[in-house]
Design a protein around this motif. Structure first.
Motif, short mmCIF file in Angstrom:
data_model
loop_
_atom_site.label_atom_id
_atom_site.label_comp_id
_atom_site.label_asym_id
_atom_site.label_seq_id
_atom_site.Cartn_x
_atom_site.Cartn_y
_atom_site.Cartn_z
N LEU A 80 0.84 -1.20 0.00
CA LEU A 80 0.00 0.00 0.00
C LEU A 80 0.88 1.25 0.00
O LEU A 80 0.64 2.18 -0.79
N ASP A 81 1.88 1.29 0.86
CA ASP A 81 2.76 2.46 0.92
C ASP A 81 3.48 2.69 -0.41
O ASP A 81 3.63 3.83 -0.85
N GLU A 82 3.93 1.61 -1.05
CA GLU A 82 4.60 1.75 -2.34
C GLU A 82 3.65 2.30 -3.40
O GLU A 82 4.02 3.18 -4.19
N ARG A 83 2.42 1.78 -3.42
CA ARG A 83 1.44 2.26 -4.40
C ARG A 83 1.11 3.74 -4.19
O ARG A 83 0.99 4.51 -5.14
N VAL A 84 0.96 4.12 -2.93
CA VAL A 84 0.66 5.52 -2.62
C VAL A 84 1.80 6.42 -3.09
O VAL A 84 1.57 7.46 -3.72
N GLU A 85 3.04 6.04 -2.81
CA GLU A 85 4.19 6.84 -3.23
C GLU A 85 4.30 6.93 -4.75
O GLU A 85 4.58 7.99 -5.30
N LEU A 86 4.09 5.80 -5.43
CA LEU A 86 4.12 5.82 -6.89
C LEU A 86 3.05 6.75 -7.45
O LEU A 86 3.30 7.53 -8.37
N ALA A 87 1.86 6.69 -6.88
CA ALA A 87 0.77 7.56 -7.34
C ALA A 87 1.08 9.02 -7.03
O ALA A 87 0.86 9.91 -7.87
N ARG A 88 1.57 9.29 -5.83
CA ARG A 88 1.89 10.68 -5.46
C ARG A 88 2.91 11.29 -6.40
O ARG A 88 2.75 12.41 -6.87
N HIS A 89 3.98 10.55 -6.67
CA HIS A 89 5.01 11.07 -7.56
C HIS A 89 4.51 11.19 -9.00
O HIS A 89 4.85 12.16 -9.69
N SER A 90 3.71 10.24 -9.44
CA SER A 90 3.20 10.27 -10.81
C SER A 90 2.22 11.41 -11.03
O SER A 90 2.06 11.90 -12.15
N LEU A 91 1.53 11.83 -9.98
CA LEU A 91 0.51 12.88 -10.10
C LEU A 91 0.96 14.21 -9.49
O LEU A 91 0.16 15.13 -9.35
N ALA A 92 2.24 14.33 -9.15
CA ALA A 92 2.74 15.50 -8.45
C ALA A 92 2.52 16.81 -9.19
O ALA A 92 2.41 17.86 -8.56
N ASP A 93 2.43 16.78 -10.51
CA ASP A 93 2.26 18.01 -11.28
C ASP A 93 0.81 18.50 -11.30
O ASP A 93 0.51 19.54 -11.87
N LEU A 94 -0.10 17.76 -10.69
CA LEU A 94 -1.52 18.16 -10.64
C LEU A 94 -1.82 18.74 -9.26
O LEU A 94 -1.74 18.04 -8.25
N ASP A 95 -2.17 20.01 -9.22
CA ASP A 95 -2.38 20.70 -7.95
C ASP A 95 -3.62 20.25 -7.19
O ASP A 95 -3.67 20.35 -5.98
N ASN A 96 -4.63 19.78 -7.90
CA ASN A 96 -5.91 19.49 -7.25
C ASN A 96 -6.09 18.00 -6.93
O ASN A 96 -7.21 17.54 -6.75
N ILE A 97 -4.99 17.26 -6.81
CA ILE A 97 -5.05 15.83 -6.53
C ILE A 97 -4.37 15.54 -5.20
O ILE A 97 -3.27 16.03 -4.93
N GLU A 98 -5.04 14.76 -4.37
CA GLU A 98 -4.43 14.28 -3.14
C GLU A 98 -4.53 12.77 -3.15
O GLU A 98 -5.60 12.20 -3.33
N VAL A 99 -3.42 12.09 -2.98
CA VAL A 99 -3.39 10.63 -2.96
C VAL A 99 -3.43 10.19 -1.50
O VAL A 99 -2.62 10.63 -0.69
N VAL A 100 -4.39 9.33 -1.19
CA VAL A 100 -4.57 8.85 0.17
C VAL A 100 -4.66 7.33 0.14
O VAL A 100 -5.46 6.77 -0.61
N GLY A 101 -3.85 6.68 0.94
CA GLY A 101 -3.95 5.23 1.07
C GLY A 101 -4.88 4.88 2.22
O GLY A 101 -5.00 5.64 3.18
N PHE A 102 -5.55 3.76 2.10
CA PHE A 102 -6.44 3.34 3.19
C PHE A 102 -6.59 1.83 3.18
O PHE A 102 -6.42 1.18 2.16
N ASN A 103 -6.91 1.28 4.35
CA ASN A 103 -7.16 -0.16 4.46
C ASN A 103 -8.48 -0.40 5.19
O ASN A 103 -8.63 -1.35 5.96
N THR A 104 -9.42 0.49 4.93
CA THR A 104 -10.76 0.41 5.49
C THR A 104 -11.75 0.33 4.33
O THR A 104 -11.35 0.29 3.17
N LEU A 105 -13.02 0.35 4.64
CA LEU A 105 -14.02 0.46 3.59
C LEU A 105 -13.88 1.81 2.88
O LEU A 105 -13.53 2.82 3.50
N LEU A 106 -14.16 1.82 1.61
CA LEU A 106 -14.06 3.05 0.82
C LEU A 106 -14.91 4.16 1.41
O LEU A 106 -14.47 5.31 1.49
N VAL A 107 -16.12 3.85 1.85
CA VAL A 107 -16.99 4.90 2.40
C VAL A 107 -16.40 5.47 3.68
O VAL A 107 -16.58 6.66 3.97
#
Length: 117
Positions: free
Chosen positions: A4-31
């Motif tokens: 999970l931590d690796e996926r979050v970091e990959l997503a954060r770095h891949s989307l870093a140029d987009l100001d309106n995106i926040e990458v959040v990892g979770f291990n609970t229900l989506l809701v």
């Protein structure tokens, strides 16, 4: 393949140029994650008709668990219609090139998991 931590970091770095995106990892229900983040809409992607049945069931369950959330579906451009993590993983595992299918950072991470001989 990635934690999970690796996926979050990959997503954060891949989307870093987009100001309106926040990458959040979770291990609970989506809701539960959506509540914690203060979201009001759950956005899901549909690549093909075959995705719709499963995603429709998920949306219904999410509505039961979190009636305050609306689910919206988006379809990808033609370039991404047949792209899936399973297919990308298989291509990388078999030693072929995934450039152009994933960001360079993800390609490099896949190469650490599946080094070419």
């Amino acid at each position: 393949l990635f934690t999970l931590d690796e996926r979050v970091e990959l997503a954060r770095h891949s989307l870093a140029d987009l100001d309106n995106i926040e990458v959040v990892g979770f291990n609970t229900l989506l809701v539960e994650c959506a509540r914690t983040c203060g979201a009001s809409v759950i956005l899901r992607g549909l690549r093909a008709v075959s995705d719709f049945d499963f995603e429709f069931q998920l949306a219904g369950m999410n509505r039961q668990l979190g009636p305050e959330f609306e689910t919206m579906f988006l379809t990808p451009g033609d370039k991404y219609t047949y792209t899936s993590s399973s297919i990308i993983r298989e291509i990388a595992k078999l030693g072929d090139e995934v450039s152009g299918l994933v960001p360079d950072l993800v390609r490099d991470a896949l190469l650490t998991k599946f080094p070419r001989t």
